[in-house]
Design an enzyme around this catalytic site. Structure first.
Site, PDB file in Angstrom:
ATOM      1  N   ASP A   1       0.600   8.496 -23.112  1.00  0.00           N
ATOM      2  CA  ASP A   1       1.962   8.113 -23.492  1.00  0.00           C
ATOM      3  C   ASP A   1       2.920   8.926 -22.630  1.00  0.00           C
ATOM      4  O   ASP A   1       2.483   9.778 -21.847  1.00  0.00           O
ATOM      5  CB  ASP A   1       2.205   8.356 -24.999  1.00  0.00           C
TER       6      ASP A   1
ATOM      7  N   HIS B   1       5.506   2.833 -22.102  1.00  0.00           N
ATOM      8  CA  HIS B   1       5.083   4.174 -22.543  1.00  0.00           C
ATOM      9  C   HIS B   1       4.196   4.821 -21.477  1.00  0.00           C
ATOM     10  O   HIS B   1       3.165   5.413 -21.794  1.00  0.00           O
ATOM     11  CB  HIS B   1       4.330   4.091 -23.880  1.00  0.00           C
TER      12      HIS B   1
ATOM     13  N   GLU C   1       6.718  -1.774 -27.156  1.00  0.00           N
ATOM     14  CA  GLU C   1       8.012  -1.186 -26.792  1.00  0.00           C
ATOM     15  C   GLU C   1       8.226  -1.043 -25.278  1.00  0.00           C
ATOM     16  O   GLU C   1       8.640   0.013 -24.804  1.00  0.00           O
ATOM     17  CB  GLU C   1       8.145   0.197 -27.458  1.00  0.00           C
TER      18      GLU C   1
HETATM   19  C1  ACM Z   1       4.258   1.768 -32.158  1.00  0.00           C
HETATM   20  O1  ACM Z   1       4.482   2.377 -33.224  1.00  0.00           O
HETATM   21  N1  ACM Z   1       5.127   1.847 -31.162  1.00  0.00           N
HETATM   22  C2  ACM Z   1       3.067   0.955 -31.964  1.00  0.00           C
END
Ligand code: ACM
Ligand code: ZN
Length: 733
Positions: free
Chosen positions: A208, A285, A353
């Site tokens: 991440d 991410h 996201e």
């Molecule tokens: C998430 O909580 N962004 C999968």
């Protein structure tokens, strides 16, 4: 003769009474989590006395049993400081007999305990591991002591029969090791907790923005650069500025798991019935990767690993979808992942996201869209994921991804992890895709589980163990029986922005994890919160014996009020989720104590009131702060409210158009239905009071919860009108 018969009958009745008393006591002592499907105490058999030395018999030639026997021996040796004997000789008297029985369901087991020993039947290795977990739960909690127990210890285990098997095939826990890094031994301990609860999937979030955690042989800069960030732990998470190398700052926080450690952890998990599902975040991410390989982002410029939730505009966060080098890189990384996790039934490719802004402004991405005939950036994401899926499938593995992978068209074989509530999961199941339910409404363990005022900082939200337990994965009334078959199971997620140490991981997951375990294992009809919470009390002692930093439970009193419009009163109920606790409350604004009124049955309220309540157990107050429910007995109750701009679809509140004037103010929770959410446009409502009346005060309550992207309004304006057309401003704050 007659007298004798009478005497015998009397004895018989007495004996039955004695046996049933002790059986009731035994049943009371048995507190297995997750609750087994069938458990029958044998009334006619004496307890089995478990003592060392231990001998384990297994059926010769069955490799899963041989492996299980060795695993049992390893666990017993460590717990009882003994040396267990393993045998395939039927003539030798064994403590435990392990047998193969094909009739038993995958992962299931049967245990029969008689006064002379324990017989376990399974059809799979994991079944044998779960049988052991059940057997250990039938022993006193001291068996969980980290240092083990004296080898001469003897335990009486009740004679019984258990037939047990799981409801769902996916019973998972996720752990984010990027936001904070937890050493390999901690990861193993996490796996221990899963295994003791018969959970079988560990979703390992390895990459991440805040750090890459999987050693790569192909791309060594991931290990030396992408895994490390400047330590800003003294600053608020969202305010942690990037490293300033001109000031001599160094990237000292982080780390990664070596390939050797990963292989060791995979084997450790497999031995405990747990499969690891690795996650490599694609395409968003991913900013940490660009600290090592900047050419893979749309911006192509050098950047640093962000130390927190601070994302400057110039920091790219997603892979460039127009650059072929990106796909080469990802395919090589996926090759390494697939090799490191040989038994992973899925590769998790993230997908959540994605900040697609970068794609909108990138020439290479624009060229890709033109060439592939993609109409928008959602379709570009879909192209990206489909291409990754095709590659992973070509290596014999399916992909799983967060529910955003539905946007722009889902990849043909993908399984969906529904996290933004249940809607993504429902949509995917209806489209014939498999689903794992991990909704942030019930299964996000980075959310608070007690009053935020008395808890270490968490990301927001409010999810108690009882709320977790209340989740039903098959979404009754929405999915047909056939569609519901696509629900593979459940998983709780632990994102670790606010979880710097492993003791915090324990506090946030224990015991909520046990509620997930029972949702995933126990038949729906057998789910019973009161029974579970009672068993939890015993299991908390086990966690204590393990030195686990478990959470003691929510001391919030759930004060639930409903308006009775015919009587024009509010009817108020109060509920605690601590087993056996009492509730004391006040309605005069004073702080409740053990001397306040004891709540025994619902009360009625007919004026504006602050109800304050606390929880006590055994004469001791448990709540560090009183729970408060404010009932506003105001002039707009029962009147009509209209919206200039409607509330957000996902925050409608409990009472629809009436929510804002129903007399209940919001709480610290954003999702309990007491507040309404507004998105993008100004909040703008009109209340029709029907007749001219005098108003002395207008009160509104608003919430800010930055972690959940909820912010206070900048100002509030109140205007009045006599005709509904011409308004005069009467107040502004
Ligand atoms: C998430 O909580 N962004 C999968
Ligand atoms: Zn690009």
């Amino acid at each position: 003769m007659k007298r004798k018969t009478y005497y015998l009958i009397t004895l018989g009745v007495l004996a039955t009474l004695l046996i049933s008393c002790s059986n009731a006591k035994k049943a009371e002592q048995i507190a297995i989590i997750p609750k087994p499907v069938h458990l029958q105490i044998d009334n006619n058999e004496s307890d089995f006395i478990f003592f060392t030395p231990i001998t384990i018999y297994y059926e010769q030639g069955v490799t899963s049993l041989e492996r299980a026997a060795k695993f049992y021996a390893q666990i017993f040796d460590q717990k009882f400081n003994t040396q267990t004997t393993i045998t395939t000789d039927k003539e030798i008297k064994a403590t435990i007999e392990l047998k193969f029985e094909s009739r038993i369901k995958e992962e299931g087991y049967e245990i029969e305990i008689e006064d002379n020993g324990v017989e376990i039947e399974v059809s799979s290795y994991p079944g044998a591991v779960y049988a052991l977990q059940t057997l250990l739960q039938l022993m006193p909690e001291e068996v969980c002591n980290r240092q083990g127990v004296d080898k001469d210890t003897k335990y009486a285990i009740p004679a019984l029969k258990i037939k047990d098997y799981p409801r769902f095939q996916w019973r998972g826990m996720h752990l984010d090791c990027s936001r904070h890094f937890f050493v390999a031994d901690s990861v193993k301990r996490y796996i221990d907790y899963l295994s003791m609860n018969k959970m079988n999937r560990f979703h390992w979030h390895l990459t991440d923005d805040q750090g890459w955690r999987m050693e790569s042989k192909r791309y060594p800069l991931l290990n030396t650069k992408a895994a490390w960030r400047v330590d800003r732990s003294q600053d608020e998470w969202d305010n942690r500025k990037p490293i300033d190398r001109n000031k001599g700052e160094e990237a000292t926080y982080g780390g990664y798991y070596t390939q050797e450690q990963i292989r060791d952890i995979v084997a450790y998990a497999e031995a405990r019935g747990v499969m690891i599902i690795p996650e490599i975040e694609i395409p968003g991410h991913s900013s940490e990767v660009f600290a090592a390989y900047p050419e893979l982002s749309c911006l192509g410029k050098p950047q640093e690993v962000t130390p927190g939730g601070y994302y400057p505009k110039e920091m790219a966060t997603c892979f460039c979808a127009g650059n072929e080098e990106v796909f080469t890189f990802l395919e090589n990384i996926l090759d390494e992942t697939i090799e490191l996790f040989p038994n992973a039934a899925y590769i998790h490719i993230g997908g959540d996201e994605v900040d697609k802004r970068f794609w909108s402004e990138c020439k290479k991405c624009a060229t890709r869209m033109r060439k592939e005939g993609l109409k928008n950036i959602d379709e570009l994401q879909s192209y990206f994921i489909k291409r990754i899926e095709k590659y992973v499938n070509s290596k014999g593995r399916p992909i799983i991804g967060w529910d955003e992978i539905l946007e722009g068209g889902i990849a043909p074989n993908a399984t969906v992890m529904s996290w933004r509530g249940i809607n993504g999961g429902v949509k995917a199941a209806k489209a014939g895709h498999d689903v794992v339910m991990t909704p942030n409404s019930h299964l996000y363990f980075d959310y608070y589980q007690n009053s935020p005022e008395v808890e270490p900082k968490a990301i927001g939200g409010f999810i108690t163990t009882k709320r977790v337990y209340g989740f039903e994965p098959t979404i009754e009334g929405v999915l047909t029986e056939k569609e519901a078959k696509h629900i593979l199971g459940v998983q709780a997620n632990l994102w670790c922005e606010f979880i710097p140490y492993f003791s915090d991981v324990e506090r946030m997951t224990l015991p909520r994890m046990m509620a997930v375990a029972e949702i995933g294992w126990t038949p729906k009809e057998m789910k019973d919160w009161n029974d579970f919470s009672k068993r939890l009390t015993s299991n908390a002692k086990r966690l204590g014996a393990m030195d686990a930093n478990y959470h003691k439970g929510s001391t919030v009193v759930n004060i639930e009020a409903t308006y009775n419009s015919s009587k024009k009163v509010f009817e108020v109920d109060m509920i605690s989720e601590i087993y056996g606790a009492q509730i004391y409350y006040t309605t005069d604004g004073s702080e409740p104590t053990l001397k306040s009124t004891l709540f025994t049955s619902p009360i009625t309220i007919d004026r504006t009131t602050d109800i304050k309540a606390i929880i006590a157990l055994g004469g001791k107050v448990l709540s560090n702060i009183a729970s408060v429910r404010t009932i506003g007995y105001h002039k707009a109750i029962g009147k009509r409210l209209t919206y200039g701009h409607k509330f957000a679809e996902n925050y409608p509140g409990n009472n629809g158009d009436n929510t804002l004037i129903d007399g209940f103010t919001g709480t610290v929770r954003h999702d309990d239905g007491y507040m309404q959410g507004f998105n993008s446009k100004d909040f703008d409502v009109t209340i029709d009071l029907e007749n001219p009346i005098e108003i002395s005060t207008v009160t509104g309550s608003f919430m800010q919860s930055v972690g959940t992207w909820i912010y206070l309004p900048k100002e509030m304006v109140v205007s009045t009108s006599a005709d509904g057309t011409t308004f005069t401003e009467v107040g502004r704050v």
